[in-house]
Design a protein around this motif. Structure first.
Motif, PDB file in Angstrom:
ATOM      1  N   PRO A 198      41.504  36.595 126.576  1.00 39.27           N
ATOM      2  CA  PRO A 198      41.300  38.001 126.976  1.00 39.27           C
ATOM      3  C   PRO A 198      40.441  38.807 126.001  1.00 39.27           C
ATOM      4  CG  PRO A 198      43.623  37.397 127.118  1.00 39.27           C
ATOM      5  CD  PRO A 198      42.924  36.215 126.546  1.00 39.27           C
ATOM      6  N   GLU A 199      40.569  38.511 124.686  1.00 44.95           N
ATOM      7  CA  GLU A 199      39.745  39.263 123.720  1.00 44.95           C
ATOM      8  C   GLU A 199      38.262  38.962 123.925  1.00 44.95           C
ATOM      9  OE1 GLU A 199      40.720  39.235 119.521  1.00 44.95           O
ATOM     10  OE2 GLU A 199      42.828  38.956 120.037  1.00 44.95           O
ATOM     11  N   VAL A 201      36.916  38.035 126.755  1.00 45.91           N
ATOM     12  CA  VAL A 201      36.500  38.659 128.022  1.00 45.91           C
ATOM     13  C   VAL A 201      36.225  40.148 127.801  1.00 45.91           C
ATOM     14  CG1 VAL A 201      37.205  39.208 130.399  1.00 45.91           C
ATOM     15  CG2 VAL A 201      37.730  36.955 129.427  1.00 45.91           C
ATOM     16  N   ASP A 202      37.114  40.814 127.066  1.00 47.88           N
ATOM     17  CA  ASP A 202      36.918  42.246 126.798  1.00 47.88           C
ATOM     18  C   ASP A 202      35.596  42.492 126.068  1.00 47.88           C
ATOM     19  OD1 ASP A 202      39.230  42.960 127.971  1.00 47.88           O
ATOM     20  OD2 ASP A 202      40.382  43.222 126.109  1.00 47.88           O
ATOM     21  N   ARG A 203      35.344  41.693 125.031  1.00 50.13           N
ATOM     22  CA  ARG A 203      34.123  41.905 124.238  1.00 50.13           C
ATOM     23  C   ARG A 203      32.885  41.598 125.073  1.00 50.13           C
ATOM     24  NH1 ARG A 203      36.525  38.780 120.039  1.00 50.13           N
ATOM     25  NH2 ARG A 203      37.769  40.125 118.707  1.00 50.13           N
ATOM     26  N   GLU A 205      32.572  41.801 128.283  1.00 51.04           N
ATOM     27  CA  GLU A 205      32.358  42.853 129.291  1.00 51.04           C
ATOM     28  C   GLU A 205      31.795  44.118 128.651  1.00 51.04           C
ATOM     29  OE1 GLU A 205      35.583  41.383 132.622  1.00 51.04           O
ATOM     30  OE2 GLU A 205      36.087  43.135 131.397  1.00 51.04           O
ATOM     31  N   ASP A 206      32.301  44.449 127.458  1.00 50.85           N
ATOM     32  CA  ASP A 206      31.797  45.641 126.758  1.00 50.85           C
ATOM     33  C   ASP A 206      30.310  45.523 126.432  1.00 50.85           C
ATOM     34  OD1 ASP A 206      34.185  46.857 126.813  1.00 50.85           O
ATOM     35  OD2 ASP A 206      34.740  46.452 124.717  1.00 50.85           O
ATOM     36  N   ARG A 212      30.975  43.563 133.417  1.00 52.77           N
ATOM     37  CA  ARG A 212      31.897  42.490 133.806  1.00 52.77           C
ATOM     38  C   ARG A 212      31.228  41.144 133.556  1.00 52.77           C
ATOM     39  NH1 ARG A 212      30.277  39.987 138.539  1.00 52.77           N
ATOM     40  NH2 ARG A 212      28.981  41.194 139.955  1.00 52.77           N
TER      41      ARG A 212
END
Ligand SMILES: NC(=O)c1ccc[n+]([C@@H]2O[C@H](COP(=O)([O-])OP(=O)(O)OC[C@H]3O[C@@H](n4cnc5c(N)ncnc54)[C@H](O)[C@@H]3O)[C@@H](O)[C@H]2O)c1
Length: 248
Positions: A198-199, A201-203, A205-206, A212
């Protein structure tokens, strides 16, 4: 008539569905027999499965012969296979020269051998054909390692060498084969969401202007365009489909 090597994979499955939805008869060509047959069954009359080991020239030549025997021609060949050895994915410090060489041979060499085998058949067709090789954003620019921080993930060093090679191989073949009406292009995807950390994916996407990660279906339009006459005056192009990742 479109042949998709790696057609039973994450991206390949969506491409086979997209090409079939746009009227193509699709040959799902893959080493994974069970997944390939299941996909061909699902697509019904619009598709069939052909087993191929893309890293074995005899197997690739056999695939071309089988398709020509059954269909008489190959209009489009899409290569989204992803061959790699058991050590693939190690960090830069841990990649041995032998592993580096083996992965380059498995992936880059096989893209060359497959495209050449198919182009030989396409050169004999009055209206040529279209080859689409899968590159990557990492064939265009260096990885941003900050997106992997705090995870076990990395981007393998071989991958950058392989995908950079595939993009320039594509340009070479486009130049060489243009007079025979054979077009050769590349699609370079950004990262596809596949339940990664998840980390990460977050980075990711940012850092991506469209906010996304990709879905496999995001590449259908690019491949349908390059495989079809809609792109009849396009060759040697690298169509980057990455939500804007490479412009930042
Ligand atoms: N998934 C991503 O985030 C991403 C991003 C950029 C580029 N790409 C590129 O897109 C392409 C497809 O990636 P994917 O994520 O769908 O990979 P995947 O691993 O899901 O699918 C690859 C397919 O290739 C097949 N394959 C592997 N070795 C083979 C061999 N020797 N002979 C025949 N088939 C073989 C596998 O069975 C599989 O079905 C690859 O070229 C990859 O580098 C993927």
């Amino acid at each position: 008539m479109a042949v998709v090597a790696g057609g039973a994979g994450l991206i390949g499955t969506a491409l086979c569905e997209g090409l079939a939805d746009h009227g193509a008869t699709v040959v799902v060509a893959d080493a994974a027999v069970e997944r390939g047959e299941a996909l061909a069954d699902e697509l019904g009359e619009r598709a069939e499965f052909c087993r191929v080991d893309i890293t074995d020239e005899d197997s690739v030549v056999g695939l071309v012969e089988t398709v020509l025997d059954r269909h008489g021609r190959i209009d489009a060949f899409v290569n989204c296979s992803y061959p790699r050895n058991e050590n693939y994915g190690r960090r830069y410090e841990d990649v041995t020269a032998a592993d580096f060489r083996e992965n380059v041979e498995l992936h880059l060499d096989s893209y060359f051998v497959a495209a050449r085998a198919v182009s030989r058949a396409m050169m004999d067709q009055p209206d040529g054909g279209s080859i689409v090789n899968f590159g990557s954003t990492y064939g265009v620019q260096a990885p941003d390692f900050s997106v992997y921080e705090g995870t076990e993930m990395t981007s393998p060093v071989e991958y950058s060498a392989i995908k950079g090679g595939i993009l320039n191989l594509t340009r070479y073949m486009a130049s060489y084969l243009g007079e025979h009406g054979v077009r050769v292009n590349a699609v370079s995807p950004g990262g596809v969401f596949d339940d990664q950390h998840p980390e990460f994916v977050d980075r990711y996407e940012d850092r991506t202007p469209l906010g996304r990660m990709a879905t496999p279906e995001d590449f259908e339009g690019a491949v349908v365009y390059l495989a079809s006459d809609a792109s009849r005056y396009v060759t040697g192009h690298n169509l980057v489909v990455d939500g804007g990742w490479t412009i930042c």
